[in-house]
Structures are given as structure tokens and as C-alpha cells.
Motif scaffolding. Structure first.
Motif, PDB file in Angstrom:
ATOM      1  N   PRO A 113       0.832  -1.212   0.000  1.00 40.76           N
ATOM      2  CA  PRO A 113       0.000   0.000   0.000  1.00 40.76           C
ATOM      3  C   PRO A 113       0.854   1.245   0.000  1.00 40.76           C
ATOM      4  CG  PRO A 113      -0.823  -1.584   1.587  1.00 40.76           C
ATOM      5  CD  PRO A 113       0.506  -2.117   1.096  1.00 40.76           C
ATOM      6  N   LYS A 129     -10.905  -4.804  -5.199  1.00 36.26           N
ATOM      7  CA  LYS A 129     -11.009  -3.344  -5.112  1.00 36.26           C
ATOM      8  C   LYS A 129     -11.013  -2.697  -6.497  1.00 36.26           C
ATOM      9  CE  LYS A 129     -11.087  -2.845  -0.615  1.00 36.26           C
ATOM     10  NZ  LYS A 129     -12.200  -2.163   0.074  1.00 36.26           N
ATOM     11  N   ASP A 130     -11.219  -3.496  -7.511  1.00 38.20           N
ATOM     12  CA  ASP A 130     -11.133  -2.986  -8.877  1.00 38.20           C
ATOM     13  C   ASP A 130     -12.498  -2.725  -9.507  1.00 38.20           C
ATOM     14  OD1 ASP A 130     -11.810  -5.634  -8.936  1.00 38.20           O
ATOM     15  OD2 ASP A 130     -10.309  -6.227 -10.412  1.00 38.20           O
ATOM     16  N   GLY A 181     -16.253  -2.309  -4.680  1.00 36.14           N
ATOM     17  CA  GLY A 181     -15.150  -2.459  -3.739  1.00 36.14           C
ATOM     18  C   GLY A 181     -14.722  -1.157  -3.089  1.00 36.14           C
ATOM     19  N   SER A 235      -5.246   3.519  -0.119  1.00 36.68           N
ATOM     20  CA  SER A 235      -4.556   2.379   0.483  1.00 36.68           C
ATOM     21  C   SER A 235      -4.766   1.088  -0.295  1.00 36.68           C
ATOM     22  CB  SER A 235      -5.018   2.188   1.928  1.00 36.68           C
ATOM     23  OG  SER A 235      -6.413   1.951   1.975  1.00 36.68           O
ATOM     24  N   ASP A 236      -5.678   1.116  -1.272  1.00 36.90           N
ATOM     25  CA  ASP A 236      -5.963  -0.082  -2.064  1.00 36.90           C
ATOM     26  C   ASP A 236      -5.200  -0.114  -3.385  1.00 36.90           C
ATOM     27  OD1 ASP A 236      -7.895  -1.141  -0.222  1.00 36.90           O
ATOM     28  OD2 ASP A 236      -9.276   0.425  -0.913  1.00 36.90           O
ATOM     29  N   LEU A 252      -5.127  -1.877  -8.923  1.00 38.72           N
ATOM     30  CA  LEU A 252      -5.791  -1.941  -7.626  1.00 38.72           C
ATOM     31  C   LEU A 252      -5.775  -3.369  -7.099  1.00 38.72           C
ATOM     32  CD1 LEU A 252      -8.811   0.351  -8.553  1.00 38.72           C
ATOM     33  CD2 LEU A 252      -6.932   0.942  -7.004  1.00 38.72           C
ATOM     34  N   LYS A 253      -5.866  -3.499  -5.802  1.00 41.70           N
ATOM     35  CA  LYS A 253      -5.856  -4.816  -5.171  1.00 41.70           C
ATOM     36  C   LYS A 253      -7.066  -5.636  -5.623  1.00 41.70           C
ATOM     37  CE  LYS A 253      -3.584  -3.151  -0.959  1.00 41.70           C
ATOM     38  NZ  LYS A 253      -3.761  -2.905   0.500  1.00 41.70           N
ATOM     39  N   PRO A 275     -12.610   1.372  -3.820  1.00 42.37           N
ATOM     40  CA  PRO A 275     -11.166   1.489  -3.579  1.00 42.37           C
ATOM     41  C   PRO A 275     -10.777   2.867  -3.077  1.00 42.37           C
ATOM     42  CG  PRO A 275     -11.639   1.602  -5.932  1.00 42.37           C
ATOM     43  CD  PRO A 275     -12.924   1.204  -5.250  1.00 42.37           C
ATOM     44  N   GLN A 276      -9.823   2.888  -2.139  1.00 42.51           N
ATOM     45  CA  GLN A 276      -9.246   4.117  -1.616  1.00 42.51           C
ATOM     46  C   GLN A 276      -7.734   4.078  -1.877  1.00 42.51           C
ATOM     47  OE1 GLN A 276     -11.728   6.547   0.069  1.00 42.51           O
ATOM     48  NE2 GLN A 276     -12.569   5.188  -1.483  1.00 42.51           N
TER      49      GLN A 276
END
Length: 301
Positions: free
Chosen positions: A7, A187-188, A192, A197-198, A183-184, A194-195
Motif C-alpha cells: 500500500p 477493489k477494482d 469495492g 490504500s488499495d 488496484l488490489k 477502492p481508496q
């Protein structure tokens, strides 16, 4: 080039503000009036949640979203009469109070947000609201005053995006679409949420600046690029020649009519909902000659 497999850390993410809307409840508590610009009307924070609506229903847009304002005018002029209602359009300048006015029953609905943004508002404020009629999508874009394509944007560039969770998620999905980050897993998609941190990989080591929605356009001279809904910055004077990439609206980010759960059974609110579901709106979005609308909003697919 930097490949971030962990991250992002603080040397990658520059926080321009620590406030994350809408969890800054102090702001909401401090605002005691909803400023409705149209006609000089002011909506006090007085609950009318049990009062039924007549056939003329007030619907608010956010004051900077010119495209949604024009689309609302089309809906009122060309669609609403067939459904037996009249829309009284107003503009409200505060993105917390625009939902509060609907929740209180002061106005019948708003026309400025998508489901993830509404979810944040509900979680932060306890509103009982429903996106009753998804109507359009927002075009996305990356703007820059310094570069004309992503290929020109250098390693370590500053990229500004919205600081609220929903807006930030969409910007990150835009960056992933443009192959600037990955993205993780899980989280895509917008589901998800995403932020920063993702972010899984950030090959060019971009530094991300989180900016409140109303300040994004003004932040452009201080960064290398901003990633945003076009409608968020159109009224601030940003133009087509500043766009270096366009991105499709992620699934789940459709905007439309939001109403109070308490008024879902109101016959005239039901007529209003049917108005915003009318297929004439999608046809208009596909064929309109209004370039402002064509460049910022799209029909549902």
C-alpha cells in the motif's frame, strides 16, 4: 520507475486536507440554513417529513452542476407534463444540506449524486434516502495544464483527486482504466470502493493529493493533473483542450433522482419518480445538440 507492491505510504500520498467528507459532521452541524440560489429562496432546516407534496415538486441540483441543471429543465419542460407533475428547480450550494433538505421533507428530491456518494451521506448523517430513479451517467476525465497525454506525465507527478470516499474510488478506477495504477483484488470495481490504500502498483510513483470537491478546479495550477467528473469542474471554466484522457463512468455510478424513504408512498412523489424513469430522457441524452450536456452526461445503457 517505482513498482509499489505494498500500500502507498505517506511519501507517496500527500494529504492536502485531512477532512474526509461526509464524516466531518461538525460542518453539517454548523450549517443551519440551506441556501437555495434559484429565485433567492432559502430553505430553513425545518422538518416537513409528514406533509404530502402537491403536483408541483421542488427538486434541487448542486449549484455548480450546470449540466444536471439543464437536464432538469428538459425533464420539467418535455417530460413532467405527461406524468401530471411540475418540477420547481432550485440550486443548493452545500452538498450535505442538499440531502438534509430532502430527508427533512423540505424539498421533494435532489438530482446530483450517485449511489456510493449517497451511501456515505446516509452513513454519516442517518438520512433515510433512496436513489429512486437512476437517470444518467457522468463522463469522467483527467485534466492537465502541463501535459497532453499520460505518456508525457512524468514519474513522481502530483495527481489530485476528490477526498470523499465515493469520488476518490471513481478517480482510482479511472486511473486503473488508463493503466496508470493497478488496484488490489476485490477493489477494482466501484462496489469495492477502492481508496488510496488499495493501490497495488503505482509504476510512475505518482503522489496523490486529496482535495475537497469544490476546490479541484482551483488546484489544477498546483498539480500535474486532476481526475474528476467533468461536471465537477465545468462551471469553474476548465475546457476540453485541458483534457488529456476521458474515462467511462464506472458501473454503479449512475446519477438520478433521490427522494426520502418517508415519501416513497406519496402519489405525487411516485409520479415524480416515473417522470425520471421516462425513456425520453435517455433519448434526449443521446441526441441533444446541447454540447455542455453531451460533453458531461451520458444515457444509461
Amino acid at each position: 520507475m517505482t513498482d509499489l507492491t505494498n500500500p502507498p505510504t505517506d511519501d507517496v500520498i500527500e494529504l492536502k486536507t485531512k477532512k474526509r467528507w461526509p464524516r466531518g459532521a461538525k460542518i453539517a452541524a454548523a450549517v443551519v440554513l440551506v441556501a437555495a440560489i434559484a429565485g433567492g429562496v432559502t430553505y430553513a432546516k425545518v422538518s416537513h417529513e409528514d406533509k404530502p407534496f402537491g403536483t408541483t415538486l421542488t427538486v434541487a441540483t448542486w449549484s455548480t452542476d450546470v449540466a444536471a441543471e439543464r437536464l432538469l429543465k428538459f425533464v420539467n419542460d418535455q417530460v413532467a407534463p405527461a406524468h401530471g407533475v411540475t418540477i420547481d428547480p432550485v440550486k443548493i450550494d452545500n452538498i450535505i444540506e442538499i440531502n438534509r433538505a430532502v430527508d427533512a421533507g423540505t424539498i421533494a428530491g435532489n438530482f446530483f449524486e450517485h449511489q456510493p456518494f449517497l451511501n456515505d451521506a446516509i452513513a454519516a448523517n442517518g438520512f433515510k434516502l433512496t436513489l429512486a430513479a437512476p437517470t444518467f451517467t457522468w463522463d469522467q476525465a483527467t485534466y492537465s495544464d502541463k501535459y497532453r497525454s499520460w505518456a508525457q506525465v512524468p514519474d513522481g507527478a502530483k495527481i489530485a483527486l476528490r477526498d470523499d470516499p465515493a469520488g476518490q474510488a471513481i478517480a482510482l478506477l479511472d486511473l486503473a482504466y488508463d493503466k496508470q495504477i493497478t488496484l488490489k483484488p476485490g477493489k477494482d470495481t466501484l462496489a469495492g470502493l477502492p481508496q488510496l490504500s488499495d493501490i497495488a502498483t503505482n509504476p510512475k510513483g505518482y503522489r496523490f493529493v486529496q482535495v475537497p470537491i469544490g476546490q479541484l478546479a482551483r488546484s489544477l495550477p498546483d498539480v500535474d493533473a486532476i481526475v474528476v467528473h467533468i461536471s465537477d469542474v465545468y462551471s469553474a471554466g476548465l475546457t476540453e483542450n485541458q483534457i488529456i484522457a476521458r474515462e467511462p463512468a464506472p458501473k454503479g455510478s449512475e446519477g438520478g433522482l433521490v427522494v426520502s424513504d418517508r415519501h416513497l408512498a406519496d402519489p405525487n412523489v411516485q409520479k415524480l419518480i416515473e417522470t425520471f424513469k421516462d425513456p425520453k430522457i435517455a433519448q434526449f441524452l443521446k441526441t441533444t445538440d446541447d454540447q455542455l450536456i453531451r460533453n458531461t452526461l451520458g444515457p444509461l445503457t
